[in-house]
Design a protein around this motif. Structure first.
Motif, PDB file in Angstrom:
ATOM      1  N   ASP A   2       0.893  -1.394   0.051  1.00 18.44           N
ATOM      2  CA  ASP A   2       0.101  -0.065   0.060  1.00 18.44           C
ATOM      3  C   ASP A   2       0.875   1.226   0.089  1.00 18.44           C
ATOM      4  OD1 ASP A   2      -2.133   1.487  -0.176  1.00 18.44           O
ATOM      5  OD2 ASP A   2      -2.625   1.579   2.311  1.00 18.44           O
ATOM      6  N   GLY A   3       1.777   1.432  -1.076  1.00 20.86           N
ATOM      7  CA  GLY A   3       2.554   2.374  -1.196  1.00 20.86           C
ATOM      8  C   GLY A   3       2.723   3.158  -2.452  1.00 20.86           C
ATOM      9  N   PRO A   4       3.828   3.396  -3.127  1.00 22.90           N
ATOM     10  CA  PRO A   4       3.492   4.136  -4.520  1.00 22.90           C
ATOM     11  C   PRO A   4       2.786   3.501  -5.432  1.00 22.90           C
ATOM     12  CG  PRO A   4       5.935   4.411  -3.457  1.00 22.90           C
ATOM     13  CD  PRO A   4       5.126   3.275  -2.516  1.00 22.90           C
ATOM     14  N   ARG A   5       1.996   4.001  -6.178  1.00 22.78           N
ATOM     15  CA  ARG A   5       1.441   3.208  -7.048  1.00 22.78           C
ATOM     16  C   ARG A   5       1.967   3.490  -8.459  1.00 22.78           C
ATOM     17  NH1 ARG A   5      -3.665   1.345  -6.359  1.00 22.78           N
ATOM     18  NH2 ARG A   5      -4.276   1.315  -4.121  1.00 22.78           N
ATOM     19  N   ILE A   6       2.136   2.434  -9.180  1.00 15.57           N
ATOM     20  CA  ILE A   6       2.674   2.415 -10.571  1.00 15.57           C
ATOM     21  C   ILE A   6       1.498   1.440 -11.741  1.00 15.57           C
ATOM     22  CG2 ILE A   6       4.916   2.200  -9.854  1.00 15.57           C
ATOM     23  CD1 ILE A   6       4.846  -1.152 -10.477  1.00 15.57           C
ATOM     24  N   THR A   7       1.783   1.666 -12.960  1.00 16.33           N
ATOM     25  CA  THR A   7       0.747   1.167 -13.868  1.00 16.33           C
ATOM     26  C   THR A   7       1.541  -0.081 -14.624  1.00 16.33           C
ATOM     27  OG1 THR A   7       1.284   2.639 -15.377  1.00 16.33           O
ATOM     28  CG2 THR A   7      -0.733   2.945 -14.037  1.00 16.33           C
ATOM     29  N   LEU A   8       0.949  -1.315 -14.528  1.00 14.40           N
ATOM     30  CA  LEU A   8       1.484  -2.404 -15.296  1.00 14.40           C
ATOM     31  C   LEU A   8       1.064  -2.806 -16.429  1.00 14.40           C
ATOM     32  CD1 LEU A   8       4.115  -4.173 -14.145  1.00 14.40           C
ATOM     33  CD2 LEU A   8       2.416  -5.770 -13.341  1.00 14.40           C
ATOM     34  N   THR A   9       1.622  -2.809 -17.508  1.00 11.97           N
ATOM     35  CA  THR A   9       1.131  -3.421 -18.668  1.00 11.97           C
ATOM     36  C   THR A   9       1.916  -4.581 -19.150  1.00 11.97           C
ATOM     37  OG1 THR A   9       0.345  -1.130 -19.445  1.00 11.97           O
ATOM     38  CG2 THR A   9       0.561  -3.144 -21.299  1.00 11.97           C
ATOM     39  N   LEU A  10       1.182  -5.924 -19.110  1.00 10.50           N
ATOM     40  CA  LEU A  10       1.869  -7.150 -19.679  1.00 10.50           C
ATOM     41  C   LEU A  10       1.575  -7.358 -21.094  1.00 10.50           C
ATOM     42  CD1 LEU A  10       0.244  -9.636 -16.765  1.00 10.50           C
ATOM     43  CD2 LEU A  10       2.570  -8.241 -16.714  1.00 10.50           C
ATOM     44  N   ALA A  11       2.416  -7.753 -21.727  1.00  9.63           N
ATOM     45  CA  ALA A  11       2.332  -8.101 -23.162  1.00  9.63           C
ATOM     46  C   ALA A  11       1.052  -8.948 -23.442  1.00  9.63           C
ATOM     47  CB  ALA A  11       3.813  -8.771 -23.357  1.00  9.63           C
ATOM     48  N   PRO A  12       0.346  -9.318 -24.171  1.00  9.43           N
ATOM     49  CA  PRO A  12      -0.798  -9.818 -24.453  1.00  9.43           C
ATOM     50  C   PRO A  12      -0.391 -11.515 -24.221  1.00  9.43           C
ATOM     51  CG  PRO A  12      -0.659  -8.535 -26.279  1.00  9.43           C
ATOM     52  CD  PRO A  12       0.726  -8.321 -25.422  1.00  9.43           C
ATOM     53  N   SER A  13       0.840 -11.933 -24.613  1.00  8.12           N
ATOM     54  CA  SER A  13       1.114 -13.565 -24.427  1.00  8.12           C
ATOM     55  C   SER A  13       1.274 -13.531 -22.882  1.00  8.12           C
ATOM     56  CB  SER A  13       2.559 -13.783 -25.235  1.00  8.12           C
ATOM     57  OG  SER A  13       3.463 -13.068 -24.664  1.00  8.12           O
ATOM     58  N   LEU A  14       1.568 -12.721 -22.110  1.00 14.61           N
ATOM     59  CA  LEU A  14       1.823 -12.924 -20.692  1.00 14.61           C
ATOM     60  C   LEU A  14       0.624 -12.783 -19.836  1.00 14.61           C
ATOM     61  CD1 LEU A  14       5.138 -11.146 -20.097  1.00 14.61           C
ATOM     62  CD2 LEU A  14       5.042 -13.685 -20.404  1.00 14.61           C
ATOM     63  N   ARG A  15      -0.489 -12.312 -20.294  1.00 14.36           N
ATOM     64  CA  ARG A  15      -1.629 -11.821 -19.389  1.00 14.36           C
ATOM     65  C   ARG A  15      -2.524 -13.020 -18.827  1.00 14.36           C
ATOM     66  NH1 ARG A  15      -3.782  -6.759 -23.402  1.00 14.36           N
ATOM     67  NH2 ARG A  15      -1.837  -5.487 -22.942  1.00 14.36           N
ATOM     68  N   GLY A  21      -9.251 -10.314 -13.354  1.00 10.06           N
ATOM     69  CA  GLY A  21      -9.426  -8.993 -13.366  1.00 10.06           C
ATOM     70  C   GLY A  21      -8.235  -8.082 -13.614  1.00 10.06           C
ATOM     71  N   ARG A  22      -7.133  -8.423 -13.931  1.00 12.52           N
ATOM     72  CA  ARG A  22      -5.691  -7.836 -14.034  1.00 12.52           C
ATOM     73  C   ARG A  22      -5.113  -7.910 -15.224  1.00 12.52           C
ATOM     74  NH1 ARG A  22      -2.522  -8.260  -8.472  1.00 12.52           N
ATOM     75  NH2 ARG A  22      -2.046  -6.123  -8.793  1.00 12.52           N
ATOM     76  N   ARG A  23      -5.796  -8.324 -16.279  1.00  7.92           N
ATOM     77  CA  ARG A  23      -5.235  -8.738 -17.479  1.00  7.92           C
ATOM     78  C   ARG A  23      -5.065  -7.670 -18.607  1.00  7.92           C
ATOM     79  NH1 ARG A  23      -7.364 -15.011 -17.875  1.00  7.92           N
ATOM     80  NH2 ARG A  23      -6.379 -15.747 -16.085  1.00  7.92           N
ATOM     81  N   GLY A  24      -5.830  -6.335 -18.228  1.00  5.08           N
ATOM     82  CA  GLY A  24      -5.940  -5.434 -19.390  1.00  5.08           C
ATOM     83  C   GLY A  24      -4.521  -4.755 -19.324  1.00  5.08           C
ATOM     84  N   ALA A  25      -4.543  -3.621 -20.014  1.00  3.58           N
ATOM     85  CA  ALA A  25      -3.494  -2.849 -20.194  1.00  3.58           C
ATOM     86  C   ALA A  25      -3.540  -1.660 -18.858  1.00  3.58           C
ATOM     87  CB  ALA A  25      -3.521  -1.895 -21.699  1.00  3.58           C
ATOM     88  N   ALA A  26      -2.122  -1.235 -18.758  1.00  4.44           N
ATOM     89  CA  ALA A  26      -2.059  -0.136 -17.543  1.00  4.44           C
ATOM     90  C   ALA A  26      -2.946  -0.504 -16.411  1.00  4.44           C
ATOM     91  CB  ALA A  26      -2.234   1.198 -18.335  1.00  4.44           C
ATOM     92  N   VAL A  27      -2.729  -1.534 -15.769  1.00  4.14           N
ATOM     93  CA  VAL A  27      -3.342  -2.059 -14.364  1.00  4.14           C
ATOM     94  C   VAL A  27      -2.729  -1.265 -13.289  1.00  4.14           C
ATOM     95  CG1 VAL A  27      -4.123  -3.859 -12.969  1.00  4.14           C
ATOM     96  CG2 VAL A  27      -4.033  -4.191 -15.524  1.00  4.14           C
ATOM     97  N   PRO A  28      -3.378  -0.474 -12.381  1.00  6.41           N
ATOM     98  CA  PRO A  28      -2.789   0.107 -11.275  1.00  6.41           C
ATOM     99  C   PRO A  28      -2.250  -0.933 -10.258  1.00  6.41           C
ATOM    100  CG  PRO A  28      -4.936   0.909 -11.845  1.00  6.41           C
ATOM    101  CD  PRO A  28      -4.824  -0.232 -12.636  1.00  6.41           C
ATOM    102  N   VAL A  29      -1.085  -0.507  -9.899  1.00  8.08           N
ATOM    103  CA  VAL A  29      -0.553  -1.800  -8.735  1.00  8.08           C
ATOM    104  C   VAL A  29       0.149  -0.861  -7.670  1.00  8.08           C
ATOM    105  CG1 VAL A  29       1.296  -3.570  -8.707  1.00  8.08           C
ATOM    106  CG2 VAL A  29      -0.299  -3.385 -10.657  1.00  8.08           C
TER     107      VAL A  29
END
Length: 253
Positions: A2-15, A21-29
């Motif tokens: 529960d600290g700094p937030r980043i956005t994480l985008t997995l390549a389609p082959s890794l999703r 619920g976390r397989r889209g682009a630019a997921v907040p983490v």
């Protein structure tokens, strides 16, 4: 976290590794501000064995990089065919991939596998000691830090698993040169030298044999040869630039 937030985008082959619920682009983490990016990615569900490059705000970074608030992270897959530097390409398979191990051996690929299950710690240690790529469907096993190299096997059917491994690593093939039982390298055998290990019908019907010097198993072109030859032919057609050996005998056992 529960600290700094980043956005994480997995390549389609890794999703498919991420939760539904976390397989889209630019997921907040949310991070804790101290965890490495490699730890964050693995916590997201992706083993680092499947990651080729990590980009933070468009710049490539190492897994040890600690992300900061607002960072945009792109997680890219390994390139194919994947090159494994520093050693001949050899594999080690976990207890659940026995059929895949036998298929790879049929193709002449060095594929170690043992039963009973030696356990995760022993598999990881052997991977490191023998410089073998560990193949597994167990993400936890692939996250062990002592691994030399590893790869997740996505499919469950042996035919698809073989294609997956060949597509990812493009190993040189030498069909009919390895023992499918123990992974030893086969050698030609004179009929008289193996006659005491043959049943009467086999001895009368076949004249060309090979044997494994490691376990003593004898091979010949038996009743199952056509089925096994179809497996080999499909693999050979699917791999370009392979180094193929001459078709040899194969046991019907």
């Amino acid at each position: 976290m529960d600290g700094p937030r980043i956005t994480l985008t997995l390549a389609p082959s890794l999703r498919h590794f991420a939760a539904a619920g976390r397989r889209g682009a630019a997921v907040p983490v949310a991070t804790d501000g101290t965890a490495s990016l490699g730890h964050v990615v693995e916590s997201f569900g992706v083993p680092l064995t499947e990651v080729g490059r990590l980009l933070v705000n468009g710049r490539e970074v190492a897994p040890s990089h600690v992300p900061e608030a607002g960072d945009a992270v792109d997680v890219l897959p390994v390139t194919r065919p994947q090159r494994v530097p520093g050693a001949p390409l050899r594999f080690l398979l976990d207890i659940h991939l026995g059929t895949l191990a036998r298929r790879l051996r049929l193709l002449g690929v060095d594929a170690a596998w043992e039963t009973p299950d030696p356990g995760d710690a022993a598999l990881a240690a052997r991977s490191a000691a023998e410089r073998r790529v560990l193949l597994s469907r167990d993400r936890g096993l692939l996250r062990r830090r002592e691994l030399w190299a590893g790869a997740h096997v996505d499919h469950t059917r042996p035919d698809e698993q073989v294609r997956e491994v060949l597509d990812r690593f493009a190993p040189p093939l030498a069909p009919w040169t390895r023992c499918t039982a123990c992974n030893g390298e086969l050698r030609e055998a004179d009929k008289e030298s193996v006659r005491d290990r043959l049943e009467g019908g086999t001895s009368r019907t076949y004249d060309v044999f090979a044997e494994c010097p490691d376990c003593g198993r004898v091979y010949w072109r038996g009743a199952h040869h056509a089925r096994l030859e179809a497996i080999v032919d499909e693999a050979v057609r699917g791999v370009s630039g392979g180094s193929f050996g001459q078709a040899g005998p194969v046991s019907e056992r």
